[in-house]
Design a protein around this motif. Structure first.
Motif, PDB file in Angstrom:
ATOM      1  N   PHE A 172       0.847  -1.194   0.000  1.00 26.76           N
ATOM      2  CA  PHE A 172       0.000   0.000   0.000  1.00 26.76           C
ATOM      3  C   PHE A 172       0.886   1.250   0.000  1.00 26.76           C
ATOM      4  O   PHE A 172       1.874   1.328   0.729  1.00 26.76           O
ATOM      5  N   LEU A 174       0.680   5.749  -0.742  1.00 23.21           N
ATOM      6  CA  LEU A 174      -0.108   6.954  -0.975  1.00 23.21           C
ATOM      7  C   LEU A 174       0.422   7.677  -2.208  1.00 23.21           C
ATOM      8  O   LEU A 174       1.626   7.671  -2.459  1.00 23.21           O
ATOM      9  N   ASP A 182      -8.299  13.141   1.688  1.00 19.90           N
ATOM     10  CA  ASP A 182      -8.511  11.867   0.982  1.00 19.90           C
ATOM     11  C   ASP A 182      -7.486  10.832   1.442  1.00 19.90           C
ATOM     12  O   ASP A 182      -7.808   9.646   1.572  1.00 19.90           O
ATOM     13  N   GLY A 183      -6.278  11.288   1.684  1.00 17.72           N
ATOM     14  CA  GLY A 183      -5.260  10.386   2.211  1.00 17.72           C
ATOM     15  C   GLY A 183      -5.627   9.859   3.583  1.00 17.72           C
ATOM     16  O   GLY A 183      -5.415   8.675   3.890  1.00 17.72           O
ATOM     17  N   LYS A 185      -8.569   9.340   4.728  1.00 17.46           N
ATOM     18  CA  LYS A 185      -9.612   8.323   4.578  1.00 17.46           C
ATOM     19  C   LYS A 185      -8.997   6.968   4.250  1.00 17.46           C
ATOM     20  O   LYS A 185      -9.454   5.926   4.726  1.00 17.46           O
ATOM     21  N   GLN A 186      -7.930   6.978   3.427  1.00 15.83           N
ATOM     22  CA  GLN A 186      -7.306   5.721   3.011  1.00 15.83           C
ATOM     23  C   GLN A 186      -6.554   5.031   4.144  1.00 15.83           C
ATOM     24  O   GLN A 186      -6.445   3.807   4.160  1.00 15.83           O
ATOM     25  N   ARG A 190      -5.753   1.613   8.758  1.00 14.89           N
ATOM     26  CA  ARG A 190      -4.469   0.932   8.581  1.00 14.89           C
ATOM     27  C   ARG A 190      -3.516   1.190   9.752  1.00 14.89           C
ATOM     28  O   ARG A 190      -2.909   0.294  10.287  1.00 14.89           O
TER      29      ARG A 190
END
Length: 418
Positions: A172, A174, A182-183, A185-186, A190
Motif C-alpha cells: 500500500f 499513498l 482523501d489520504g 480516509k485511506q 491501517r
C-alpha cells in the motif's frame, strides 16, 4: 513567547556557537507563528542557525515557511540543511498545497530485489546510526516501488535469501498528489507507522510518518470551525493585527451583504409587522432555532465529508434524513414556541391569538426543515464547484435560514390575518 524573549533569541544566535536551548526556543517560535511571520523571523537570523531549527520542524511546516521567504533567503537557508533534506523539500514544493506530497520525509533504506538479506542487514547497521528505519523498501533502477520488507521478516530470513523472496509485493502506498483529507480516509483503518509515497509513475518519492498525517489532520479539523465563519486556516493568535484584519474583514462584508438580503425580506412585510407587532418578538426566535438546526446538519455533513462517510451513502437519502430531522425538531420546538405566542398574544388581548400560535407552529416546522436541507446542501454545493466545503459555509447557511424563517412567518401572517 513574548517580544523580549524573541529579542534574546536574535541576540544569542550566532554562526560560530549555537546554544541548544536557543535553537529549541527558535523551534517553538517557528511552530507557533503564522508562516509569514515565521519566515520574517527566520530570515532575520543567521542562516546556519535557522537551518538547525528548521530541521526539527515537520516537512509541511518547513515548506510553508520557506515559501514565504524570498528566493535568495530560501536558497541561503537550504544550503545549510543536509543535502537529502534540502532535496526533499524542493520535491515537496512541486506538489499542491494540502496534499500528501507536502508531508514527505526523504526515503531511506532503499534496496534492490536481488540484494541478499546478509548484505542488506550489513548496510542497515550504518544507516540506523543516522536514520530511523521502520521498513526496507524494494525499488528498481528507476526507483519504482516493487515491495516492502518488515524488520521481523528480515531478522528471521536466511542470510542468503534475496529480498524478492521475502518482500510484500505491491505494498500500500499513498499518491503524492492526493489531497490530505482523501489520504486520511485511506489510512483510517491501517495505522501503519510509515507510508511510502509514490508519484503517478509509481516511483518512490518520499515517506510520510503516520503521526505526521494525524498531526496535519488535527490542524485541518481545528481550522474547520474558523473556516465556517470566514477565518483563514493560516491565522493564529500570533498573527499581526493588520494581517488578521485583512483575513477576516472581506468575509464580514459578505456577511453584511447577506444580512441585507434578510433585512429586505423583513421590509417587504413592514405593514404586517406594524399591525401585528407581536410578530416582531418571534422573528429572532425562529431565526435562532432554524439556524441551530442548520448548523447541526452542517456539522454532520462536514464530518461525513472528512471521514468519507458520504461516499458510501446515497446523497438523496442523506438529504432526506436531514430534512425529516429538521421537520421533527421543528414540530416539537414549534409546539413550545406556539404556546409562548399564545400566552404573549393573549396577555396583549390580541383577537387572533390562536391563529398566531398556529402560524408560529407551521413556520417553525417549515424553517427548520429548510435549514436542515441547507445545512447539507451548502457544503455539497461548495464542493461541487471546487471550493472548500467549510469555507464560510456558516455565512451562507445563516442567510438561507434567516430569509426562510422570517419570510415564512411574515408571509403566513399576511395571508391569514391581513
Amino acid at each position: 513567547m513574548n517580544n523580549s524573549n524573541l529579542a534574546k533569541v536574535e541576540a544569542t544566535v550566532s554562526p560560530s556557537t549555537v546554544n541548544p536551548k536557543t535553537v529549541d526556543s527558535l523551534v517553538e517560535q517557528l511552530k507557533n507563528l503564522d508562516s509569514r511571520k515565521a519566515a520574517q523571523r527566520a530570515t532575520s537570523l543567521e542562516a546556519s542557525s535557522v537551518a538547525l531549527a528548521l530541521k526539527q520542524l515537520s516537512p509541511a511546516r518547513l515548506v510553508e515557511i520557506l515559501e514565504q521567504c524570498s528566493a535568495e533567503s530560501r536558497d541561503r537557508i537550504l544550503v545549510h540543511l543536509p543535502p537529502k533534506i534540502a532535496a526533499q523539500i524542493k520535491t515537496n514544493t512541486t506538489f499542491p498545497k494540502d496534499s500528501i506530497g507536502r508531508l514527505m520525509d526523504p526515503p531511506v533504506a532503499l534496496f534492490r530485489a536481488g540484494d541478499s538479506v546478509a548484505s542488506v542487514i550489513e548496510e542497515l547497521r550504518e544507516v540506523v546510526q543516522r536514520e530511523f528505519v521502520t521498513y526496507v523498501y524494494v525499488v528498481d533502477d528507476h526507483k519504482k516501488l516493487l515491495g516492502l520488507v518488515v524488520m521481523r521478516d528480515l531478522l528471521f530470513a536466511e542470510p542468503t535469501q534475496r529480498l524478492s523472496e521475502i518482500m510484500l509485493s505491491n505494498p500500500f502506498a499513498l499518491e503524492a498528489t492526493l489531497p490530505l483529507m482523501d489520504g486520511m480516509k485511506q489510512v483510517l483503518l491501517r495505522h501503519y507507522p510509515v507510508y511510502p509515497v509514490v508519484n503517478t509513475s509509481n516511483e518512490l518519492v518520499g515517506l510520510v510518518r503516520g503521526f505526521r498525517l494525524f498531526e496535519a489532520q488535527a490542524v485541518e479539523i481545528s481550522a474547520q470551525a474558523g473556516s465556517m465563519v470566514g477565518v483563514e486556516k493560516e491565522e493564529r493568535v500570533s498573527t499581526s493585527l493588520l494581517r488578521s484584519f485583512s483575513y477576516r474583514h472581506p468575509w464580514l462584508q459578505l456577511n453584511l451583504l447577506t444580512a441585507f438580503v434578510a433585512g429586505a425580506v423583513v421590509s417587504l412585510f413592514q405593514e404586517t409587522i406594524d399591525q401585528i407587532v407581536v410578530l416582531a418578538s418571534f422573528l429572532p426566535v425562529l431565526a435562532g432555532q432554524s439556524g441551530n438546526t442548520g448548523c447541526q446538519a452542517l456539522a454532520v455533513t462536514l464530518r461525513g465529508m472528512t471521514l468519507g462517510d458520504l461516499d458510501s451513502q446515497k446523497l438523496s437519502k442523506v438529504i432526506g434524513k436531514e430534512a425529516l430531522l429538521g421537520a421533527m425538531n421543528g414540530a416539537l420546538v414549534g409546539l413550545s414556541a406556539a404556546l409562548g405566542m399564545y400566552i404573549l398574544a393573549t396577555s396583549q388581548s390580541h383577537p387572533a391569538a390562536l391563529t398566531l400560535s398556529a402560524i408560529v407552529f407551521i413556520a417553525m416546522i417549515g424553517s427548520c426543515l429548510v435549514s436542515g436541507l441547507s445545512g447539507t446542501l451548502v457544503p455539497l454545493a461548495l464542493r461541487k464547484v471546487g471550493a472548500d466545503p467549510a469555507t464560510a459555509s456558516s455565512i451562507f447557511l445563516t442567510t438561507a435560514t434567516d430569509v426562510v424563517s422570517m419570510g415564512l412567518l411574515l408571509s403566513l401572517a399576511s395571508l391569514a390575518l391581513m
